[in-house]
Design a protein around this motif. Sequence first.
Motif, PDB file in Angstrom:
ATOM      1  N   LYS A 148       0.749  -1.150   0.169  1.00 17.02           N
ATOM      2  CA  LYS A 148       0.081  -0.031  -0.017  1.00 17.02           C
ATOM      3  C   LYS A 148       0.775   1.236   0.145  1.00 17.02           C
ATOM      4  CE  LYS A 148      -0.655   0.552   4.853  1.00 17.02           C
ATOM      5  NZ  LYS A 148      -1.558   0.268   6.196  1.00 17.02           N
ATOM      6  N   ASN A 149       2.015   1.187   0.303  1.00 11.66           N
ATOM      7  CA  ASN A 149       3.115   2.319   0.076  1.00 11.66           C
ATOM      8  C   ASN A 149       3.830   2.149  -1.094  1.00 11.66           C
ATOM      9  OD1 ASN A 149       2.468   3.025   2.963  1.00 11.66           O
ATOM     10  ND2 ASN A 149       3.400   1.332   3.866  1.00 11.66           N
ATOM     11  N   GLU A 150       3.621   1.487  -1.970  1.00  5.11           N
ATOM     12  CA  GLU A 150       4.483   1.240  -3.238  1.00  5.11           C
ATOM     13  C   GLU A 150       3.667   2.155  -4.295  1.00  5.11           C
ATOM     14  OE1 GLU A 150       7.781   0.105  -3.776  1.00  5.11           O
ATOM     15  OE2 GLU A 150       7.476   0.025  -1.520  1.00  5.11           O
ATOM     16  N   TYR A 151       4.138   2.295  -5.475  1.00  2.01           N
ATOM     17  CA  TYR A 151       3.485   2.947  -6.572  1.00  2.01           C
ATOM     18  C   TYR A 151       2.486   2.109  -7.243  1.00  2.01           C
ATOM     19  CZ  TYR A 151       7.008   6.551  -6.577  1.00  2.01           C
ATOM     20  OH  TYR A 151       7.960   7.750  -6.357  1.00  2.01           O
ATOM     21  N   PRO A 152       1.518   2.513  -7.453  1.00  2.00           N
ATOM     22  CA  PRO A 152       0.417   1.617  -7.978  1.00  2.00           C
ATOM     23  C   PRO A 152       0.767   0.625  -8.996  1.00  2.00           C
ATOM     24  CG  PRO A 152      -0.796   3.724  -7.788  1.00  2.00           C
ATOM     25  CD  PRO A 152       0.815   3.664  -7.361  1.00  2.00           C
ATOM     26  N   PRO A 173      -6.444  -0.215   0.266  1.00  2.00           N
ATOM     27  CA  PRO A 173      -7.488   0.913   0.402  1.00  2.00           C
ATOM     28  C   PRO A 173      -8.311   1.074  -0.934  1.00  2.00           C
ATOM     29  CG  PRO A 173      -5.093   1.439   1.258  1.00  2.00           C
ATOM     30  CD  PRO A 173      -4.963   0.310   0.707  1.00  2.00           C
ATOM     31  N   GLU A 174      -9.417   1.329  -0.743  1.00  2.00           N
ATOM     32  CA  GLU A 174     -10.433   1.165  -1.884  1.00  2.00           C
ATOM     33  C   GLU A 174      -9.942   1.857  -2.976  1.00  2.00           C
ATOM     34  OE1 GLU A 174     -14.955   1.824  -3.191  1.00  2.00           O
ATOM     35  OE2 GLU A 174     -14.392   1.792  -0.824  1.00  2.00           O
ATOM     36  N   GLY A 175      -9.491   3.059  -3.047  1.00  2.00           N
ATOM     37  CA  GLY A 175      -9.109   4.144  -4.009  1.00  2.00           C
ATOM     38  C   GLY A 175      -7.707   3.636  -4.641  1.00  2.00           C
ATOM     39  N   PHE A 176      -6.953   3.388  -3.953  1.00  2.00           N
ATOM     40  CA  PHE A 176      -5.505   2.866  -4.309  1.00  2.00           C
ATOM     41  C   PHE A 176      -5.971   1.344  -5.019  1.00  2.00           C
ATOM     42  CE2 PHE A 176      -1.608   0.384  -3.494  1.00  2.00           C
ATOM     43  CZ  PHE A 176      -0.694   1.303  -3.965  1.00  2.00           C
ATOM     44  N   MET A 227      -8.254   0.528  -6.777  1.00  2.00           N
ATOM     45  CA  MET A 227      -8.750   0.828  -8.037  1.00  2.00           C
ATOM     46  C   MET A 227      -7.871   1.212  -8.970  1.00  2.00           C
ATOM     47  SD  MET A 227     -11.414   0.642  -9.942  1.00  2.00           S
ATOM     48  CE  MET A 227     -12.119  -0.138  -8.535  1.00  2.00           C
ATOM     49  N   GLU A 228      -6.844   2.130  -8.526  1.00  2.00           N
ATOM     50  CA  GLU A 228      -5.610   2.334  -9.358  1.00  2.00           C
ATOM     51  C   GLU A 228      -4.739   1.406  -9.911  1.00  2.00           C
ATOM     52  OE1 GLU A 228      -4.287   5.576 -10.409  1.00  2.00           O
ATOM     53  OE2 GLU A 228      -6.366   6.570  -9.773  1.00  2.00           O
ATOM     54  N   VAL A 229      -4.613   0.458  -9.124  1.00  2.00           N
ATOM     55  CA  VAL A 229      -3.826  -0.868  -9.187  1.00  2.00           C
ATOM     56  C   VAL A 229      -4.518  -1.625 -10.463  1.00  2.00           C
ATOM     57  CG1 VAL A 229      -3.267  -3.097  -8.294  1.00  2.00           C
ATOM     58  CG2 VAL A 229      -2.792  -0.963  -7.012  1.00  2.00           C
ATOM     59  N   VAL A 230      -5.822  -1.906 -10.097  1.00  2.00           N
ATOM     60  CA  VAL A 230      -6.899  -2.555 -11.020  1.00  2.00           C
ATOM     61  C   VAL A 230      -6.733  -1.974 -12.514  1.00  2.00           C
ATOM     62  CG1 VAL A 230      -9.285  -3.178 -11.926  1.00  2.00           C
ATOM     63  CG2 VAL A 230      -8.555  -3.391  -9.485  1.00  2.00           C
ATOM     64  N   MET A 231      -6.968  -0.543 -12.699  1.00  2.00           N
ATOM     65  CA  MET A 231      -6.764   0.115 -13.963  1.00  2.00           C
ATOM     66  C   MET A 231      -5.430  -0.167 -14.667  1.00  2.00           C
ATOM     67  SD  MET A 231      -9.803   1.153 -14.233  1.00  2.00           S
ATOM     68  CE  MET A 231      -9.429   2.079 -15.579  1.00  2.00           C
ATOM     69  N   ARG A 232      -4.607   0.034 -13.782  1.00  2.00           N
ATOM     70  CA  ARG A 232      -3.033  -0.414 -14.423  1.00  2.00           C
ATOM     71  C   ARG A 232      -3.133  -1.735 -14.792  1.00  2.00           C
ATOM     72  NH1 ARG A 232      -2.597   4.062 -11.549  1.00  2.00           N
ATOM     73  NH2 ARG A 232      -1.059   5.759 -12.074  1.00  2.00           N
ATOM     74  N   MET A 233      -3.412  -2.597 -14.140  1.00  2.00           N
ATOM     75  CA  MET A 233      -3.546  -4.252 -14.497  1.00  2.00           C
ATOM     76  C   MET A 233      -4.074  -4.150 -15.797  1.00  2.00           C
ATOM     77  SD  MET A 233      -3.814  -6.114 -10.780  1.00  2.00           S
ATOM     78  CE  MET A 233      -3.356  -7.771 -11.746  1.00  2.00           C
ATOM     79  N   LEU A 234      -5.406  -3.579 -16.100  1.00  2.00           N
ATOM     80  CA  LEU A 234      -6.119  -3.647 -17.064  1.00  2.00           C
ATOM     81  C   LEU A 234      -5.397  -3.269 -18.065  1.00  2.00           C
ATOM     82  CD1 LEU A 234      -9.714  -2.839 -15.998  1.00  2.00           C
ATOM     83  CD2 LEU A 234      -8.828  -5.038 -16.583  1.00  2.00           C
ATOM     84  N   ARG A 235      -4.585  -2.067 -18.041  1.00  2.00           N
ATOM     85  CA  ARG A 235      -4.132  -1.405 -19.365  1.00  2.00           C
ATOM     86  C   ARG A 235      -2.497  -1.987 -19.321  1.00  2.00           C
ATOM     87  NH1 ARG A 235      -6.139   3.502 -16.877  1.00  2.00           N
ATOM     88  NH2 ARG A 235      -4.262   3.955 -15.736  1.00  2.00           N
ATOM     89  N   MET A 236      -1.945  -2.779 -18.575  1.00  2.00           N
ATOM     90  CA  MET A 236      -0.684  -3.386 -18.521  1.00  2.00           C
ATOM     91  C   MET A 236      -0.391  -4.095 -19.889  1.00  2.00           C
ATOM     92  SD  MET A 236       1.078  -5.825 -16.032  1.00  2.00           S
ATOM     93  CE  MET A 236       0.908  -4.822 -14.503  1.00  2.00           C
ATOM     94  N   GLU A 237       0.772  -3.735 -20.443  1.00  2.00           N
ATOM     95  CA  GLU A 237       1.099  -4.609 -21.686  1.00  2.00           C
ATOM     96  C   GLU A 237       2.261  -5.294 -21.229  1.00  2.00           C
ATOM     97  OE1 GLU A 237       2.122  -1.806 -24.572  1.00  2.00           O
ATOM     98  OE2 GLU A 237       0.027  -1.064 -24.734  1.00  2.00           O
ATOM     99  N   THR A 238       3.074  -6.120 -21.980  1.00  2.00           N
ATOM    100  CA  THR A 238       4.118  -6.907 -21.713  1.00  2.00           C
ATOM    101  C   THR A 238       5.093  -6.129 -20.664  1.00  2.00           C
ATOM    102  OG1 THR A 238       4.013  -8.078 -23.627  1.00  2.00           O
ATOM    103  CG2 THR A 238       6.043  -8.629 -22.431  1.00  2.00           C
ATOM    104  N   VAL A 239       5.453  -6.616 -19.793  1.00  2.00           N
ATOM    105  CA  VAL A 239       6.522  -5.893 -18.772  1.00  2.00           C
ATOM    106  C   VAL A 239       7.991  -6.088 -19.370  1.00  2.00           C
ATOM    107  CG1 VAL A 239       7.235  -5.613 -16.388  1.00  2.00           C
ATOM    108  CG2 VAL A 239       4.914  -6.251 -16.812  1.00  2.00           C
ATOM    109  N   GLN A 240       8.644  -4.964 -19.334  1.00  2.00           N
ATOM    110  CA  GLN A 240      10.093  -5.217 -19.934  1.00  2.00           C
ATOM    111  C   GLN A 240      10.709  -5.862 -18.631  1.00  2.00           C
ATOM    112  OE1 GLN A 240      11.254  -4.065 -22.768  1.00  2.00           O
ATOM    113  NE2 GLN A 240       9.244  -3.565 -23.434  1.00  2.00           N
ATOM    114  N   LYS A 241      11.786  -6.720 -19.318  1.00  2.00           N
ATOM    115  CA  LYS A 241      12.581  -7.769 -18.127  1.00  2.00           C
ATOM    116  C   LYS A 241      13.504  -6.579 -17.414  1.00  2.00           C
ATOM    117  CE  LYS A 241      15.896 -11.190 -18.236  1.00  2.00           C
ATOM    118  NZ  LYS A 241      16.974 -10.764 -17.158  1.00  2.00           N
ATOM    119  N   GLU A 242      13.701  -5.555 -18.010  1.00  2.00           N
ATOM    120  CA  GLU A 242      14.395  -4.486 -16.809  1.00  2.00           C
ATOM    121  C   GLU A 242      13.740  -4.027 -15.748  1.00  2.00           C
ATOM    122  OE1 GLU A 242      14.562  -4.375 -20.354  1.00  2.00           O
ATOM    123  OE2 GLU A 242      16.441  -4.874 -20.854  1.00  2.00           O
ATOM    124  N   ALA A 243      12.406  -3.770 -16.196  1.00  2.00           N
ATOM    125  CA  ALA A 243      11.502  -3.278 -15.075  1.00  2.00           C
ATOM    126  C   ALA A 243      11.162  -4.425 -14.065  1.00  2.00           C
ATOM    127  CB  ALA A 243      10.134  -2.557 -15.637  1.00  2.00           C
TER     128      ALA A 243
END
Length: 332
Positions: free
Chosen positions: A122-126, A149-152, A154-170
């Motif tokens: 909960k203290n990390e970036y979404p 937390p509910e708002g947080f 939802m931010e995570v869910v939206m990013r997961m929905l928009r997530m493309e292939t994660v770069q190996k470096e990331a």
Amino acid sequence: MSGSLTGPQKAATLMLALGEAQAARVFAQLHEDEIRDLSLAMSALGTVSAAQVEEVAKDFTAQLGQSGHLVGSYESTERLLLKTLPKERVAQIMEEIRGPAGRTMWDKLGNVNEAVLANYLKNEYPQTVSVVLSKVRPDHAARVLALLPEGFAMEVVMRMLRMETVQKEALDGVERTLRMEFMSNLARGSRRDAHEVMAEIFNNLDRAAETRILTALEERSRESAERIRALMFTFDDLQRLDGAGIQVLLRAVPKDRLTLALKGASEPLRDLFFRNLSERASKLLKDDLAALGPVKLRDVDDAQAQIVAQAKDLAAQGQIQMTDGRDDEMVA
């Protein structure tokens, strides 16, 4: 260790039997994954009998037969690793061994309690959290997501929905951060004193089993038995509550549970509860006790254990305080 040894246990036994100098040469020839697996087996090996050592290392029976048993531990494993690997790498391997089980970082995260993991995430970036939840098992990810937390969340869910292939470096960066900041701290925080663990176990034994096992332990190690007794919290320890604490506890405990628990309580403890009730409520409780008749010791023990658990919960919430019985300091 009884029974036949597994392959990793045999390898761990042989490494310990070789001694630090020879084992260091073997480690130098191994792949990093092999070092990790072998280190894990060594740290969990425990005691190996002389007969088992001879079976694993038949070529060295003459030397090893005189050495008796071996003890595999974190310390002996760490000493061997330090002979060949950089100190920072050894520290990383040992922290991984001590942390939750799992071959990869994501396997390990899947074995971390969801509340603990959610509290960290909960203290990390979404975006970071979305990567983590996409890598662990769906059922575990769901439990973690529900605790954010509910708002947080939802931010995570939206990013997961928009997530493309994660770069190996990331991905490597997230894994490295988790390994260094979270898993190492989790491993350090999970090392509990064995006597504390045993005291909690004894708290959950019925009276007959507790007496029998503690008496037997006293014969083997009086010091350990005394330390465990000092750490245990029993129904009689409720006398450490002040008047306000007793009144809070009385409001939280069902009347029938209290009556049953007091049936097997000492007179001083009974009096403490009576004094913190109104005159009418105190008389009713005394009447209930008198009318209760004979009861099973197991039922009394169960009722007392439930009230002790309730007291611990209230103390953890800061609603009651207890003195430690040794001085005036207050402990929650």
